[in-house]
Design a protein around this motif. Sequence first.
Motif, PDB file in Angstrom:
ATOM      1  N   LEU A  23      35.372   0.029  33.540  1.00 17.08           N
ATOM      2  CA  LEU A  23      36.527   0.415  34.018  1.00 17.08           C
ATOM      3  C   LEU A  23      37.340   0.162  33.390  1.00 17.08           C
ATOM      4  O   LEU A  23      38.034  -0.434  32.896  1.00 17.08           O
ATOM      5  CB  LEU A  23      37.122  -0.074  35.224  1.00 17.08           C
ATOM      6  N   VAL A  24      38.452   1.517  32.786  1.00 16.28           N
ATOM      7  CA  VAL A  24      39.694   1.089  32.274  1.00 16.28           C
ATOM      8  C   VAL A  24      40.569   2.084  32.955  1.00 16.28           C
ATOM      9  O   VAL A  24      42.135   1.094  31.664  1.00 16.28           O
ATOM     10  CB  VAL A  24      39.577   2.379  30.938  1.00 16.28           C
ATOM     11  N   GLY A  25      40.883   2.267  33.826  1.00 18.90           N
ATOM     12  CA  GLY A  25      42.201   2.739  34.507  1.00 18.90           C
ATOM     13  C   GLY A  25      41.808   3.352  35.216  1.00 18.90           C
ATOM     14  O   GLY A  25      40.488   4.167  36.189  1.00 18.90           O
ATOM     15  N   TYR A  33      36.216   5.689  33.468  1.00 22.21           N
ATOM     16  CA  TYR A  33      35.386   4.555  32.563  1.00 22.21           C
ATOM     17  C   TYR A  33      34.955   4.710  31.354  1.00 22.21           C
ATOM     18  O   TYR A  33      34.923   6.362  31.048  1.00 22.21           O
ATOM     19  CB  TYR A  33      34.179   4.471  33.280  1.00 22.21           C
ATOM     20  N   THR A  34      34.549   3.897  30.665  1.00 25.93           N
ATOM     21  CA  THR A  34      33.933   5.002  29.459  1.00 25.93           C
ATOM     22  C   THR A  34      32.517   4.576  29.053  1.00 25.93           C
ATOM     23  O   THR A  34      32.349   3.908  30.079  1.00 25.93           O
ATOM     24  CB  THR A  34      34.457   3.522  27.820  1.00 25.93           C
ATOM     25  N   ALA A  35      31.626   5.826  29.028  1.00 28.36           N
ATOM     26  CA  ALA A  35      30.132   5.973  29.265  1.00 28.36           C
ATOM     27  C   ALA A  35      29.779   6.141  27.910  1.00 28.36           C
ATOM     28  O   ALA A  35      30.408   6.334  26.649  1.00 28.36           O
ATOM     29  CB  ALA A  35      30.688   6.771  29.989  1.00 28.36           C
ATOM     30  N   ARG A  36      28.457   6.016  27.586  1.00 24.20           N
ATOM     31  CA  ARG A  36      27.742   6.178  26.488  1.00 24.20           C
ATOM     32  C   ARG A  36      26.547   7.321  26.940  1.00 24.20           C
ATOM     33  O   ARG A  36      25.564   6.827  27.679  1.00 24.20           O
ATOM     34  CB  ARG A  36      27.598   5.691  25.847  1.00 24.20           C
ATOM     35  N   ILE A  37      26.965   8.388  25.136  1.00 26.07           N
ATOM     36  CA  ILE A  37      25.904   9.027  25.390  1.00 26.07           C
ATOM     37  C   ILE A  37      24.247   8.482  25.433  1.00 26.07           C
ATOM     38  O   ILE A  37      24.003   7.502  24.503  1.00 26.07           O
ATOM     39  CB  ILE A  37      25.664  10.042  24.995  1.00 26.07           C
ATOM     40  N   THR A  38      23.493   8.465  26.595  1.00 27.81           N
ATOM     41  CA  THR A  38      22.308   8.315  26.132  1.00 27.81           C
ATOM     42  C   THR A  38      21.366   9.634  25.321  1.00 27.81           C
ATOM     43  O   THR A  38      20.386   9.724  25.094  1.00 27.81           O
ATOM     44  CB  THR A  38      21.930   8.130  27.812  1.00 27.81           C
ATOM     45  N   GLU A  39      21.891  10.440  26.329  1.00 32.14           N
ATOM     46  CA  GLU A  39      20.910  12.232  25.244  1.00 32.14           C
ATOM     47  C   GLU A  39      21.900  12.800  25.670  1.00 32.14           C
ATOM     48  O   GLU A  39      22.615  13.762  26.501  1.00 32.14           O
ATOM     49  CB  GLU A  39      19.906  12.544  26.577  1.00 32.14           C
ATOM     50  N   ARG A  40      21.524  13.391  23.790  1.00 36.71           N
ATOM     51  CA  ARG A  40      22.508  14.074  23.843  1.00 36.71           C
ATOM     52  C   ARG A  40      22.371  15.687  23.839  1.00 36.71           C
ATOM     53  O   ARG A  40      23.521  16.535  24.747  1.00 36.71           O
ATOM     54  CB  ARG A  40      23.616  14.015  22.372  1.00 36.71           C
ATOM     55  N   GLY A  41      21.454  16.190  24.115  1.00 36.06           N
ATOM     56  CA  GLY A  41      21.301  17.036  25.142  1.00 36.06           C
ATOM     57  C   GLY A  41      22.398  18.780  24.267  1.00 36.06           C
ATOM     58  O   GLY A  41      22.008  18.629  22.469  1.00 36.06           O
ATOM     59  N   ARG A  52      35.407  10.529  34.578  1.00 38.35           N
ATOM     60  CA  ARG A  52      37.023  10.110  35.073  1.00 38.35           C
ATOM     61  C   ARG A  52      35.558  10.697  37.110  1.00 38.35           C
ATOM     62  O   ARG A  52      35.484  11.806  37.268  1.00 38.35           O
ATOM     63  CB  ARG A  52      37.624  10.921  35.319  1.00 38.35           C
ATOM     64  N   ARG A  53      35.991   9.479  37.681  1.00 42.26           N
ATOM     65  CA  ARG A  53      35.291   9.229  39.177  1.00 42.26           C
ATOM     66  C   ARG A  53      36.729   9.692  40.482  1.00 42.26           C
ATOM     67  O   ARG A  53      37.026   9.209  40.441  1.00 42.26           O
ATOM     68  CB  ARG A  53      34.404   8.303  39.421  1.00 42.26           C
ATOM     69  N   VAL A  54      36.223  10.556  40.827  1.00 47.05           N
ATOM     70  CA  VAL A  54      37.122  11.135  42.084  1.00 47.05           C
ATOM     71  C   VAL A  54      36.438  11.310  43.521  1.00 47.05           C
ATOM     72  O   VAL A  54      35.326  12.067  43.047  1.00 47.05           O
ATOM     73  CB  VAL A  54      38.237  12.457  41.492  1.00 47.05           C
ATOM     74  N   SER A  55      36.938  11.595  44.544  1.00 46.95           N
ATOM     75  CA  SER A  55      36.231  10.799  45.742  1.00 46.95           C
ATOM     76  C   SER A  55      37.214  12.062  45.985  1.00 46.95           C
ATOM     77  O   SER A  55      37.862  12.161  46.705  1.00 46.95           O
ATOM     78  CB  SER A  55      36.528  10.306  46.729  1.00 46.95           C
ATOM     79  N   ILE A  56      36.274  13.380  46.940  1.00 46.26           N
ATOM     80  CA  ILE A  56      36.464  14.739  47.245  1.00 46.26           C
ATOM     81  C   ILE A  56      36.366  14.133  49.019  1.00 46.26           C
ATOM     82  O   ILE A  56      35.462  13.279  49.569  1.00 46.26           O
ATOM     83  CB  ILE A  56      35.723  15.855  47.173  1.00 46.26           C
ATOM     84  N   MET A  57      37.797  14.054  49.524  1.00 43.08           N
ATOM     85  CA  MET A  57      37.907  13.675  51.383  1.00 43.08           C
ATOM     86  C   MET A  57      38.501  14.833  52.337  1.00 43.08           C
ATOM     87  O   MET A  57      37.851  14.391  53.061  1.00 43.08           O
ATOM     88  CB  MET A  57      38.913  12.519  51.156  1.00 43.08           C
ATOM     89  N   HIS A  58      38.031  15.700  51.925  1.00 43.18           N
ATOM     90  CA  HIS A  58      38.513  16.386  52.240  1.00 43.18           C
ATOM     91  C   HIS A  58      36.469  18.064  52.479  1.00 43.18           C
ATOM     92  O   HIS A  58      36.306  17.733  51.584  1.00 43.18           O
ATOM     93  CB  HIS A  58      39.715  17.935  51.773  1.00 43.18           C
TER      94      HIS A  58
END
Length: 336
Positions: A23-25, A33-41, A52-58
């Motif tokens: 978590l960075v903010g 969050y910072t994340a690391r690429i595991t499969e580049r595709g 960025r993770r956001v919850s949709i409440m509607h």
Amino acid sequence: MLTPRQTEQFGSSCQYRYDDSNLVGSGSFGEVYTARITERGDYVGEDVVAVRRVSIMHKSLVEDPENYGKLRERFQLLLNLQHIHLVQYHQISIIPTRMAAAVKLMMDYYPNGNLQTKLQRMKDSGIHLHCREAVGHALDLADGLAFLHQNNIVHGDLKPENVLIDRSSAHGQLQQENLRISDLDHLVTLQRSTVSALGGEHFRGSERYMSPEMLRAIGPPVSRHTWPVLPGCATDMWSVGCILLQLVRCMTGDYREILHHPVSGQVRGAGATETLKDLAFSTAVMSGYIPVVLVSDAACTAVPPELAACIGDCLRTAGDQRITAQQLCDRLSHIN
């Protein structure tokens, strides 16, 4: 329509991994969050990205076919926005949850922080921003915003915290800082009524950078963080003017916060080491007061007159009298 067991993904086919320790903010629009690429595709960027993770409440956003269709259109729009002064999105996922859904937005990671952190650090250290750097930052913002407006898109929540610093290097040498406008996932499209990408029918903003007409539309403080009306290009220009005013204060070291009423001539403000409370500031703006460039005689030469004029033309009370983003670009580019 999204069913409870479906996850839908847009954009790059890459895979990434992160956990709570990354978590960075966090804020009203979720966690980053910072994340690391595991499969580049088909992804060709850096190994470390931001998510960025956001919850949709509607629930209506994912259960109503028309709203969900608009949501998908919005995500495709985000992925197609490519500009040197905008944060680049690469992948967006909609994940079903018990309440409604969660959205994960993968974008480039900029480890050098945001403009607010930089300006606060310079203020605390007594360091002044160089005029050339201030004008360069202003031009970055104007250029990115002009691109959005030319594509009938309004940001709606411009503030220094939503401006990231990108430092690219070439041949081992650090290049000039490049600003990128972030938090594009709740932007507003013009020409047709749409729902917010993540927030339902109400949009959010930051009152310190809200235009007078938006503050008046909000009404009493209890509803201060929702917009019953949609912002427009002119509201973005007011926000840019407020940011440019902060750049000037960092140039001169004069951090007094002064608002002037162009009709009555009255002045409101705080001392050199204080700022007005948010409620007092927004109430003054709603009443017709305008933040002004105020510098001491010794610092006057540090502020080019045309830069001060640009700020004044962004911070006009009437939205239809404000300068456009493209006009701001043109005028800033001629400041030496």
